[in-house]
Scaffold this active site. Structure first.
Site, mmCIF file in Angstrom:
data_model
loop_
_atom_site.group_PDB
_atom_site.id
_atom_site.type_symbol
_atom_site.label_atom_id
_atom_site.label_comp_id
_atom_site.label_asym_id
_atom_site.label_seq_id
_atom_site.Cartn_x
_atom_site.Cartn_y
_atom_site.Cartn_z
ATOM 1 C CB SER A 39 41.235 38.257 43.999
ATOM 2 O OG SER A 39 40.123 38.885 43.411
ATOM 3 C CG HIS A 79 41.816 42.319 42.679
ATOM 4 N ND1 HIS A 79 41.050 41.423 43.370
ATOM 5 C CD2 HIS A 79 41.998 43.370 43.520
ATOM 6 C CE1 HIS A 79 40.782 41.897 44.574
ATOM 7 N NE2 HIS A 79 41.354 43.085 44.692
ATOM 8 N NE ARG A 107 32.245 22.302 40.887
ATOM 9 C CZ ARG A 107 31.351 21.432 41.363
ATOM 10 N NH1 ARG A 107 31.733 20.435 42.130
ATOM 11 N NH2 ARG A 107 30.075 21.547 41.043
HETATM 12 C C1 LIG Z 1 43.751 41.299 50.359
HETATM 13 C C2 LIG Z 1 42.448 40.800 49.788
HETATM 14 N N1 LIG Z 1 42.115 39.495 49.967
HETATM 15 C C3 LIG Z 1 40.967 39.000 49.475
HETATM 16 C C4 LIG Z 1 40.088 39.792 48.755
HETATM 17 C C5 LIG Z 1 38.825 39.185 48.250
HETATM 18 O O1 LIG Z 1 38.856 38.939 46.867
HETATM 19 P P1 LIG Z 1 37.490 38.730 46.068
HETATM 20 O O2 LIG Z 1 36.879 40.088 45.897
HETATM 21 O O3 LIG Z 1 37.882 38.113 44.754
HETATM 22 O O4 LIG Z 1 36.623 37.842 46.876
HETATM 23 C C6 LIG Z 1 40.390 41.161 48.576
HETATM 24 C C7 LIG Z 1 39.524 42.114 47.904
HETATM 25 O O5 LIG Z 1 38.752 42.074 47.091
HETATM 26 C C8 LIG Z 1 41.602 41.665 49.090
HETATM 27 O O6 LIG Z 1 41.940 42.954 48.918
#
Ligand SMILES: Cc1ncc(COP(=O)(O)O)c(C=O)c1O
Length: 329
Positions: A223, A228, A288
Site C-alpha cells: 500500500s 504507510h 488503476r
Molecule cells: C495489512 C493491511 N492490508 C491492507 C490495507 C489497506 O491498504 P489501503 O489503505 O491502501 O487500502 C491496510 C491498511 O491500510 C493494512 O494494514
C-alpha cells in the site's frame, strides 16, 4: 535522462513557467517544513505524509502535461518497483492496498488456483480489506492467533489449524513493519501444498534474512496510503511470481478487457467476430493508478530506503525506552 527533463509539445514559455512553478513549490515546502519542525518540538505525531517538493512538483507536472492515466509514468513506476524487489516479480500498480488485495484474490480465483469454499488461513490481527476479498469470492477465512513477540502469526497455532482445517492457502500479513517468520511459513506452505499470499501493506522495505518481505509468496501486495512507507495519495502494488497470473491481473485491473495483449494472442482467435478492443474475458474492475500518482511514486521510491531507516530509528528509540519496564518485555 530523467523523464521530467523531456521537452513537452507546449513550447519554451510553458517549460520556463514549469521551472518557476517548481521553484515556488520548493519555497512553499521550506515554509511548511519550518512550521512543522517547530510543532514537533512539543508533540509526537503518529504519522504524517512523506510527500516532498519533488513528489508534489512531479504530480503537477504530469497533470499540466496532460498525463492522466494508463501511460508511461505508471510503467516506469512499476519497473522501478520490480527492480526494488530485485527482478523476481512482475508488478502492477493499483489505486489502493485494498485494491491490491482484491486484485490478488480475484486473479487466484480466475486462474482457478483457488476455488469457492477453499479455506484460507489469515492472521487474527488483520485488516478488514485483507479478509473482505476472500469472503467476496466465497473463500472461507480461518483465523490464526498471533504471537506476543512481534504480533505476526503463531507458528504453533498455524500448524494446528492446518491439521484441523486442511486449508488451501495462507494470506499472511507482515505486521507493522515486522516481517513474519518466513523460514517456517515457506516450508510449512510447501509441505502442505498451500498458496502463499503476502499482504505487505504495512511493511514495505522490511527484510527477512536479507530478502524483502513480499518476495516469498505467489503474489504479494503493498500500500502507498500516506501513513504507510511511501505516499502516492492513495495507491497500491500487486506483485506476481507467475507470468500467467500477471496477465490475468492486467485484465482484472482494467475492466476485464484484453486490449493490451499482443494482437496475435490466442484469445483473439477464439472470438474472430469481436472487436479486440471490446473483448472482456475476465471479471474485472477499474483499479488503476493514475499517471500523476505514478509520478509521485517514482519520486517516493527514491526516498524509500531513507524512510525505512528513519522508522527503524524511531522503533529503536521506543524499544530502548520501554525495555526498562519488565512487565512489557
Ligand atoms: C495489512 C493491511 N492490508 C491492507 C490495507 C489497506 O491498504 P489501503 O489503505 O491502501 O487500502 C491496510 C491498511 O491500510 C493494512 O494494514
Amino acid at each position: 535522462m530523467n523523464y521530467l527533463d523531456q521537452q513537452s509539445e507546449f513550447g519554451d514559455k510553458f517549460e520556463s513557467s514549469l521551472k518557476n512553478l517548481e521553484k515556488s513549490i520548493k519555497d512553499i515546502y521550506k515554509i511548511r517544513n519550518k512550521y512543522e519542525a517547530s510543532i514537533e518540538e512539543s508533540s509526537i505525531r503518529l504519522h504524517s505524509s512523506t510527500l516532498d517538493y519533488k513528489s508534489t512538483y512531479a504530480c503537477l507536472n504530469a497533470i499540466l502535461k496532460n498525463k492522466i492515466t494508463m501511460g508511461e509514468l505508471v510503467k516506469i513506476y512499476e519497473k522501478d518497483y520490480e527492480e526494488y524487489l530485485k527482478g523476481s516479480y512482475s508488478v502492477l500498480s493499483c489505486n489502493s492496498g485494498s485494491s491490491a488485495n482484491l486484485l490478488a484474490i480475484s486473479t487466484l480465483i480466475q486462474s482457478k488456483k483457488l476455488e469457492k469454499g477453499d479455506k484460507i488461513i489469515v492472521p487474527a490481527l488483520s485488516w478488514s480489506t485483507t479478509i473482505f476479498p476472500l469472503v467476496q469470492y466465497g473463500l472461507v477465512p480461518v483465523f490464526c492467533d498471533c504471537n506476543d513477540l512481534d504480533f505476526n502469526i503463531s507458528i504453533k497455532n498455524f500448524r494446528n489449524l492446518i491439521e484441523e482445517h486442511h486449508p488451501k492457502g495462507l494470506m499472511i500479513i507482515h505486521t507493522y513493519g515486522c516481517p513474519a517468520d518466513m523460514d517456517s511459513i515457506c516450508s510449512i506452505c510447501k509441505e502442505n501444498n498451500m498458496v502463499l499470499i503476502e499482504d505487505t501493506c504495512e511493511s514495505m522495505g522490511a527484510e527477512w534474512d536479507g530478502l524483502k518481505a513480499g518476495t516469498f509468496g505467489e503474489i504479494s501486495t503493498f500500500s502507498s496510503y500516506y501513513s504507510h512507507h511511501i505516499c502516492t495519495l492513495e495507491g497500491g502494488l500487486t506483485c506476481f511470481k507467475n507470468n500467467s497470473d500477471f496477465k490475468i491481473a492486467e485484465s482484472v485491473r482494467s475492466h476485464g478487457w484484453v486490449r493490451h495483449l499482443n494482437k496475435n494472442d490466442e484469445i483473439f482467435k477464439l472470438y474472430p467476430l469481436l472487436d479486440p478492443s471490446f473483448l472482456f474475458n475476465y471479471i474485472g474492475y477499474n483499479l488503476r493508478l493514475s499517471e500523476p500518482q505514478a509520478a509521485i511514486g517514482i519520486n517516493q521510491l527514491q526516498l524509500l530506503d531513507s524512510f525505512v531507516e528513519k522508522r527503524s530509528k524511531s522503533a529503536s528509540l521506543y524499544t530502548n525506552f520501554f525495555s526498562k519496564y519488565q512487565i512489557i518485555f
